[in-house]
Design a protein around this motif. Structure first.
Motif, short mmCIF file in Angstrom:
data_model
loop_
_atom_site.label_atom_id
_atom_site.label_comp_id
_atom_site.label_asym_id
_atom_site.label_seq_id
_atom_site.Cartn_x
_atom_site.Cartn_y
_atom_site.Cartn_z
N GLU A 206 15.52 8.57 16.08
CA GLU A 206 16.91 9.01 15.93
C GLU A 206 17.62 9.28 17.26
O GLU A 206 18.43 10.20 17.37
CB GLU A 206 16.96 10.26 15.03
N GLY A 207 17.31 8.50 18.26
CA GLY A 207 17.99 8.65 19.54
C GLY A 207 17.55 9.85 20.35
O GLY A 207 18.11 10.12 21.41
N THR A 208 16.51 10.55 19.91
CA THR A 208 16.10 11.76 20.63
C THR A 208 15.10 11.49 21.75
O THR A 208 14.83 12.37 22.56
CB THR A 208 15.45 12.79 19.66
N LEU A 209 14.54 10.27 21.78
CA LEU A 209 13.57 9.94 22.83
C LEU A 209 14.09 8.87 23.78
O LEU A 209 13.48 8.59 24.81
CB LEU A 209 12.26 9.44 22.19
N SER A 443 4.57 20.52 16.37
CA SER A 443 4.38 20.92 17.78
C SER A 443 4.03 19.69 18.64
O SER A 443 4.40 19.63 19.81
CB SER A 443 3.30 22.00 17.90
N LEU A 444 3.33 18.73 18.06
CA LEU A 444 3.04 17.49 18.81
C LEU A 444 4.31 16.67 19.00
O LEU A 444 4.52 16.05 20.05
CB LEU A 444 1.98 16.66 18.10
N MET A 445 5.17 16.66 17.96
CA MET A 445 6.45 15.97 18.11
C MET A 445 7.24 16.61 19.25
O MET A 445 7.85 15.92 20.07
CB MET A 445 7.25 16.04 16.80
N ARG A 446 7.19 17.93 19.29
CA ARG A 446 7.90 18.66 20.35
C ARG A 446 7.32 18.30 21.72
O ARG A 446 8.07 18.12 22.70
CB ARG A 446 7.80 20.16 20.06
N ASP A 447 6.00 18.17 21.80
CA ASP A 447 5.37 17.78 23.07
C ASP A 447 5.87 16.41 23.53
O ASP A 447 6.09 16.19 24.73
CB ASP A 447 3.84 17.73 22.92
N ILE A 448 6.02 15.49 22.58
CA ILE A 448 6.52 14.15 22.93
C ILE A 448 7.95 14.24 23.43
O ILE A 448 8.33 13.64 24.43
CB ILE A 448 6.41 13.20 21.72
N LYS A 449 8.76 14.99 22.68
CA LYS A 449 10.16 15.16 23.08
C LYS A 449 10.25 15.73 24.51
O LYS A 449 11.00 15.21 25.35
CB LYS A 449 10.86 16.08 22.08
N LYS A 450 9.47 16.75 24.79
CA LYS A 450 9.49 17.37 26.14
C LYS A 450 9.04 16.38 27.20
O LYS A 450 9.58 16.34 28.31
CB LYS A 450 8.56 18.59 26.18
N ALA A 451 8.03 15.57 26.87
CA ALA A 451 7.50 14.61 27.85
C ALA A 451 8.52 13.52 28.13
O ALA A 451 8.67 13.08 29.27
CB ALA A 451 6.19 14.00 27.34
N PHE A 452 9.23 13.07 27.11
CA PHE A 452 10.16 11.94 27.27
C PHE A 452 11.54 12.39 27.71
O PHE A 452 12.29 11.60 28.29
CB PHE A 452 10.28 11.16 25.95
N ASP A 453 11.89 13.62 27.40
CA ASP A 453 13.27 14.08 27.63
C ASP A 453 13.26 15.55 28.03
O ASP A 453 13.76 16.41 27.31
CB ASP A 453 14.07 13.87 26.33
N ILE A 463 15.97 16.39 14.87
CA ILE A 463 14.52 16.29 14.59
C ILE A 463 13.78 17.55 15.04
O ILE A 463 13.29 18.30 14.20
CB ILE A 463 13.84 15.03 15.19
N VAL A 464 13.65 17.76 16.35
CA VAL A 464 12.97 18.97 16.83
C VAL A 464 13.83 19.64 17.90
O VAL A 464 14.53 18.98 18.65
CB VAL A 464 11.58 18.67 17.45
N SER A 465 13.75 20.94 17.95
CA SER A 465 14.39 21.69 19.04
C SER A 465 13.35 21.94 20.10
O SER A 465 12.19 22.21 19.80
CB SER A 465 14.88 23.06 18.54
N ILE A 466 13.77 21.84 21.37
CA ILE A 466 12.82 22.21 22.43
C ILE A 466 13.48 23.24 23.35
O ILE A 466 14.66 23.46 23.27
CB ILE A 466 12.33 21.01 23.27
#
Lengths: 466, 466
Positions: A206-209, A443-453, A463-466
């Motif tokens: 959804e454009g978040t990564l 929490s793993l989705m959040r880890d991916i989001k933090k790593a990519f963005d 999707i997820v808040s970080i």
């Protein structure tokens, strides 16, 4: 709503000025343009971005994201704006990248049954483009969405029971990452065991990564024979049981769509369907050779007869099929027309097929008990169905009642081992259900989001808040 | 090889002592056990771990990983040890978690055509378990691999052309993360748009992001009719062109396997196949109703006849089919038997179907020019094929010649828009090709690895280095 307090403005951010200067006429701060980009087709309030840029190339998208990364400006990709869970809302303001002018079909490989398109190509445009090749792209979410948007939301729709969803039909992507790099994922081989499946990670993100700018898609040969049929049922249970047994029997139906009696009444009125009762109805479509279509149809007809279904009304001609499927695709507008002055809150859930009857019947009871006008339609072969809940936009209690049904539906679907969304996605409308469904995995989705963005500029708040 | 200088030893690490104490008889430092776990079926040297633990539950795996995380000890999951690219080699020593005793089929849902198994259940064990349900699990990589291992390497094999690979057939997973948490991904719905696709991310991640301990799988109804046939061809090109046209025609063959004349000669000798010439050969299998199997077979036979193929030799009885497919599965052993004293280096590549003839013919020419004995077999319906390169283990030049062919094959496949591995995976044998194939995307894979496993303890040195 452009003055909504929740929307943070970046209008004075120097990055906005840089982008306006760079993109000239293709960068707009006009209120009407921003408002148009501040909402999808869901019930959510308009939340416009500060700037809308019409990109033409992947390199331009990379340029935009690079500036936004430097100046910490949110970036929101926009295709046709038909998503339903607030995906395109500029919750934190920022720049919307409109990809609709990236509408080139880059290559069609008839020998390999695949093609590559820019993200703004719509599914109808692609099918029009390849009409003479004998091939087609089956995924059909109803709306004439852009293929980039469909990849981003992991769209599916009526044909998914036979052909899969965007998850199964995207072979590779070009993506602009949060730091403005251009990355290609996947390839053209039908399978690969080479490394992490980045393609499937971006599909549905959804454009978040990152922003999908090109999509490599599978195509299929147009079947030798296509036949559609309509069958009406005495009640919801008998129709759903027909679906369940059809799927459990492994009959490769191409489409198997349910409309409850409320939806069918609305469709008869709106689409002027003749010869049908306002009763629980199923639309079928069969694809294959002449012989296999006949065989599939005979098998399904035998099952539906056992459950009290009517004789099949056939639509073998292309124009008759078009009438049927347009009526199905216009179900949402038919429902709106049946409830003048109301708005529609469209939601979806998806459960294992054995739970479909229980889930639909309990939901129908809830709708009846709550007293909301809410037709049911569904891609029931996948265990996926929709409610279109009609509410008075000036009556907060009406909206609250509708949302109550959605909440109970999602928790019911999850309790049945299903999902809070089969195809609409999470956006910011279903984030709480994502946690209910996936628990610790979020929490793993959040880890991916933090790593990519790490700076949270890619479609933040979805999707997820970080 | 246990004294190999490249293997870092953790034998004195206090974490090893803690785990030995905790798991007692199920924790082994015996050299034979460690050696057995230090290699798969590939040509790579044995690199044993410091300790092997036979886990029984997900919670035990989590306990092991938690200790390893605290004491920074590498953790390597091990199923049946049949992988081919060095996946299970303990490059940096550490603890191998043998999952073979986690062999419970946890649930079978005949109504939903799915099941949940512990990671150590093998594909044959699962099919034996569900034999009376009328269902089967189609993915068949040849070896009787564990389903956790098959998920980890994104395995596929002979049936993938019809049923997809592990990518398409895993619905959800239980995974132990690098910090010892237990996470469930996916669900039982046939589709979902709820969040990032963690299931597909772990499928194919080869134990580098976490350890898969349970797998939710799709099952299929055993077809009403199954028929196998063998067809022989005057040359490789005519056989490959038959495949290409069959796939382009959308005929839903269940298996379509190629054996070149070298491989067929070896199979005739090893499996005592009667009635066949040592010529280029294809094995087909058709699944469906009686009528559709007949229709598919007639279509394929017409195509193969056009390309000069022989009449089909049919195997309609289950026992005759078993003879054929055992001969196919034993192709590797047949090749070994045909080259006494040599070892086999098995490799794979996969290209878009339109490039299959060029890729196979150029590869065959390279094999001939290089003078290596290297039969070709392939799941050619997917564009996927294998070389089994025979080399003298005491002659480094012979191995170098074989590796040269592999290197040229992988770059050739990538240049044709394909992949350096359709199904074997990257392990540590193909890391350089991963970069050649995916370029900048590898940096995103590295970002995921760092995010999920910052201390690099999960099967370190495989897929990506961090």
């Amino acid at each position: 709503m452009s003055g909504d307090a929740a929307v943070r403005t970046h209008a004075d951010n120097p990055g906005i000025a840089i982008l306006k200067q760079r993109f000239g006429d293709r960068a707009s701060t006009a209120e009407s343009v921003r408002e148009h980009h501040g909402r999808g087709e869901g019930w959510f309030p308009t939340m416009p971005p500060d700037l809308v840029i019409y990109a033409h190339t992947t390199e331009e998208v990379a340029e935009i994201v690079t500036v936004c990364a430097e100046y910490r400006i949110p970036v929101i990709p926009f295709g046709t704006g038909t998503s339903l869970e607030g995906h395109v809302s500029a919750l934190h303001g920022g720049v919307t990248v409109d990809l609709s002018q990236m509408d080139a079909v880059l290559s069609v490989n008839t020998e390999d049954l695949d093609c590559r398109v820019q993200a703004g190509v719509t599914r109808k445009q692609l099918n029009e483009h390849i009409r003479d090749t004998g091939l087609f792209f089956p995924i059909d979410p109803g709306a004439n969405a852009s293929l980039g948007g469909m990849a981003s939301t992991r769209a599916s729709g009526t044909n998914a029971v036979r052909y899969g969803t965007m998850r199964e039909n995207v072979l590779g992507l070009t993506v602009v990452t949060a730091d403005g790099r251009i990355v290609k994922t996947g390839g053209r081989a039908r399978k690969s065991a080479a490394g992490y499946d980045l393609t499937r990670l971006f599909v549905g993100s959804e454009g978040t990564l990152g922003i999908i700018t090109e999509v490599q898609l599978r195509l299929y040969g147009i079947p030798e024979s296509i036949s559609s049929a309509v069958c009406q049922f005495p009640d919801l249970e008998s129709a759903v049981n027909t679906v369940i047994l059809t799927i459990q029997s492994g009959i490769p139906v191409a489409r198997i769509e349910l409309l409850d009696e409320v939806q069918m009444a609305a469709c008869i009125a709106y689409s002027k369907l003749e010869g049908f009762e306002p009763a629980v109805t199923m639309f079928f479509e069969f694809h294959g050779t002449e012989a296999s279509v006949d065989e599939q149809a005979a098998q399904v007809q035998a099952i539906s007869t056992d459950f009290g279904g009517s004789a099949f009304t056939w639509a073998k001609l292309a124009e008759d099929r078009t009438v049927l499927w347009e009526a199905r695709h216009n179900a949402f507008y038919a429902a709106l027309a049946a409830a003048p002055g109301k708005k529609g809150l469209a939601t979806d859930a998806c459960v294992p097929i054995s739970k479909l009857a229980d889930c639909i019947l309990e939901t129908k009871q809830d709708v009846t008990d709550t007293g909301v006008f809410a037709p049911i339609v569904g891609h029931v072969g996948d265990g996926n169905f929709h409610l279109c809940l009609m509410f008075d936009p000036d009556d907060p209690e009406d909206l609250a009642r509708a949302k109550g049904i959605v909440e109970r539906l999602n928790h019911r679907a999850i309790a049945f081992g299903g999902t809070c969304t089969g195809e609409h996605g999470i956006g910011y409308g279903k984030m709480s259900y994502l946690t209910a469904e996936h628990g610790e995995a979020v929490s793993l989705m959040r880890d991916i989001k933090k790593a990519f963005d790490p700076n949270n500029i890619m479609n933040p708040g979805k999707i997820v808040s970080i």
